[in-house]
Write a protein that holds these residues in place. Structure first.
Motif, PDB file in Angstrom:
ATOM      1  N   ALA A 188       0.730  -1.360  -0.077  1.00 45.28           N
ATOM      2  CA  ALA A 188      -0.110  -0.055  -0.022  1.00 45.28           C
ATOM      3  C   ALA A 188       0.823   1.332   0.103  1.00 45.28           C
ATOM      4  O   ALA A 188       0.414   2.223  -0.811  1.00 45.28           O
ATOM      5  CB  ALA A 188      -0.797  -0.153   1.172  1.00 45.28           C
ATOM      6  N   LYS A 189       1.799   1.228   0.799  1.00 47.04           N
ATOM      7  CA  LYS A 189       3.098   2.414   0.685  1.00 47.04           C
ATOM      8  C   LYS A 189       3.452   2.607  -0.713  1.00 47.04           C
ATOM      9  O   LYS A 189       3.577   3.800  -1.186  1.00 47.04           O
ATOM     10  CB  LYS A 189       4.085   2.011   1.732  1.00 47.04           C
ATOM     11  CG  LYS A 189       3.916   2.172   3.105  1.00 47.04           C
ATOM     12  CD  LYS A 189       3.547   3.327   3.734  1.00 47.04           C
ATOM     13  CE  LYS A 189       4.922   4.287   3.917  1.00 47.04           C
ATOM     14  NZ  LYS A 189       4.705   5.344   4.474  1.00 47.04           N
ATOM     15  N   CYS A 190       3.868   1.492  -1.005  1.00 48.77           N
ATOM     16  CA  CYS A 190       4.393   1.539  -2.413  1.00 48.77           C
ATOM     17  C   CYS A 190       3.231   2.004  -3.690  1.00 48.77           C
ATOM     18  O   CYS A 190       3.705   2.606  -4.537  1.00 48.77           O
ATOM     19  CB  CYS A 190       4.808   0.120  -3.047  1.00 48.77           C
ATOM     20  SG  CYS A 190       6.147  -0.117  -3.974  1.00 48.77           S
ATOM     21  N   SER A 191       2.169   1.933  -3.325  1.00 44.23           N
ATOM     22  CA  SER A 191       1.151   1.973  -4.422  1.00 44.23           C
ATOM     23  C   SER A 191       0.461   3.605  -4.213  1.00 44.23           C
ATOM     24  O   SER A 191      -0.512   4.119  -4.833  1.00 44.23           O
ATOM     25  CB  SER A 191      -0.091   1.239  -4.014  1.00 44.23           C
ATOM     26  OG  SER A 191       0.259  -0.108  -4.064  1.00 44.23           O
ATOM     27  N   GLY A 192       1.139   4.387  -3.186  1.00 41.05           N
ATOM     28  CA  GLY A 192       0.705   5.594  -3.149  1.00 41.05           C
ATOM     29  C   GLY A 192      -0.230   5.947  -2.277  1.00 41.05           C
ATOM     30  O   GLY A 192      -1.069   7.115  -2.201  1.00 41.05           O
ATOM     31  N   ALA A 193      -0.805   4.978  -1.098  1.00 38.21           N
ATOM     32  CA  ALA A 193      -1.893   5.195  -0.250  1.00 38.21           C
ATOM     33  C   ALA A 193      -1.526   6.483   0.647  1.00 38.21           C
ATOM     34  O   ALA A 193      -0.296   6.730   0.811  1.00 38.21           O
ATOM     35  CB  ALA A 193      -1.929   4.026   0.499  1.00 38.21           C
ATOM     36  N   GLY A 194      -2.608   7.172   1.058  1.00 41.23           N
ATOM     37  CA  GLY A 194      -2.504   8.060   1.996  1.00 41.23           C
ATOM     38  C   GLY A 194      -2.443   7.584   3.272  1.00 41.23           C
ATOM     39  O   GLY A 194      -1.374   6.761   3.801  1.00 41.23           O
TER      40      GLY A 194
END
Ligand SMILES: [Zn+2]
Ligand SMILES: [Zn+2]
Length: 350
Positions: A188-194
């Motif tokens: 999720a971090k890698c996918s640009g999650a807020g």
């Protein structure tokens, strides 16, 4: 004369025996792999506990990496010594789902490590059917092999986040920070999650989630999960949630934390006989999108491997200890007690 190898053979729930058995014979289209590293999956634990069926005599283990020890004369594109991992979904390639590239939903699906002998042994045979379908995947030399053993769970995590259609900056609640929750967090971090919320009972796991990059840590035994999420989102709720524990109560809470038009992924399986009763109006009036994911298609499995090789995702913090091949049973018992995250079995260490 047949040569023998050591393997962890499943007999019945709770009965896993470390024994000497013949090394599988390599036929024309097969590949024999000398296993370097393997890891224990929650589904191996479920078989051991009797919650999932496997036949007596099966060798479990589908998360692994190794080097090709022998190949049948018909195999093209591989050589002895190549480092490889195996996509464990055995698919037909022709059914409705396979034709759409959803091999993990194959109508004739079987699983390597349950229906076919897996990797908790010195050697594992990949039969011609799997070799032909592209289940054997070469591991880039830049990737430490013990991390490559985690390609399958990482693929499941990529699939789990992708299915939520998370837009850049959107918030996400992850329920449970076990190995899968933490991998989902990395993805999720890698996918640009807020803002990423993690709800987890265990303090050590919460701390690790914070190190990996969770923004808000919640201990649901000490504070009300729904109230905390609402307080942190100006009473809107989160954009998306992912459930990594098979708990009916956690599922109900997760549904209540979503904003209108929020999405939820039922990522974890539930114990047999579970029943979820909720007011369906929560889904209707909030227009909640309920989805789920299990395993991953072959292309996502390969993508997971490349992301690790390119250094986009680092799973080293999840590797908790190295163990001998004979320790598989002990490692499974530790997992039942929720000790450790992703212990690595060094298969050459007997
Ligand atoms: Zn797995
Ligand atoms: Zn199929």
């Amino acid at each position: 004369m047949t040569e023998n190898m050591m393997a962890n053979v499943y007999y019945s729930p709770g009965d896993l025996r470390f024994e000497s058995i013949p090394i599988p014979k390599v036929n024309h289209g097969d590949i024999l792999i000398k296993v370097e590293f393997s890891s224990v999956c929650a589904s191996d634990v479920r078989v051991f506990k009797g919650e999932k069926k496997a036949d007596t005599g099966t060798i479990l283990g589908h998360e692994f990496v190794g080097k090709i020890a022998a190949i049948g004369e018909e195999v093209k594109g591989f050589s002895v010594g190549d480092r490889v991992t195996v996509y464990p979904v055995v698919f037909c390639g022709t059914c409705f789902y396979c034709q759409r590239g959803h091999q993990n939903m194959c109508l004739n699906r079987k699983t390597f490590g349950y229906d076919y002998n897996g990797a908790f042994a010195e050697y594992v045979l990949v039969s011609s059917e799997l070799v032909k379908h592209g289940n054997v995947v070469k591991v880039p030399s830049s990737l430490p092999p013990e991390e490559a053993a985690l390609t399958e769970p990482l693929g499941c995590s990529l699939n789990g986040v992708s299915i939520l259609n998370l837009e850049i900056g959107e918030s996400l609640l992850i329920i449970g920070a076990g190995p899968m929750g933490l991998m989902l967090l990395s993805v999720a971090k890698c996918s640009g999650a807020g803002k990423i919320f993690v709800s987890e009972i265990d303090e050590g796991r919460r701390r690790l989630a914070e190190e990996i990059g969770a923004d808000i840590l919640i201990n649901p035994t000490q504070e009300n999960l729904v109230e905390r999420v609402m307080a942190e989102t100006e009473d809107l709720g989160v954009d998306a949630a992912i459930l990594t524990v098979g708990s009916v109560n956690a599922a109900k809470d997760a549904l209540r934390t979503l904003r209108k038009e929020g999405r939820i992924n039922f990522f974890a399986g539930f114990p047999l006989g579970s029943e979820l009763t909720i007011d369906p109006n929560i889904i209707h009036y909030k227009m909640i999108h309920v989805t789920a994911s299990q395993n991953a298609p072959l292309n996502i499995f390969k993508r997971a491997l490349m992301m690790m090789a390119e250094g986009k995702i680092d799973l080293k913090p999840l590797i908790t200890g190295k163990f001998k091949l004979k320790d598989v049973k002990a490692v499974i018992e530790r997992r039942i007690k929720l000790e450790g995250l992703k212990p690595i079995i060094v298969n050459s260490m007997i």
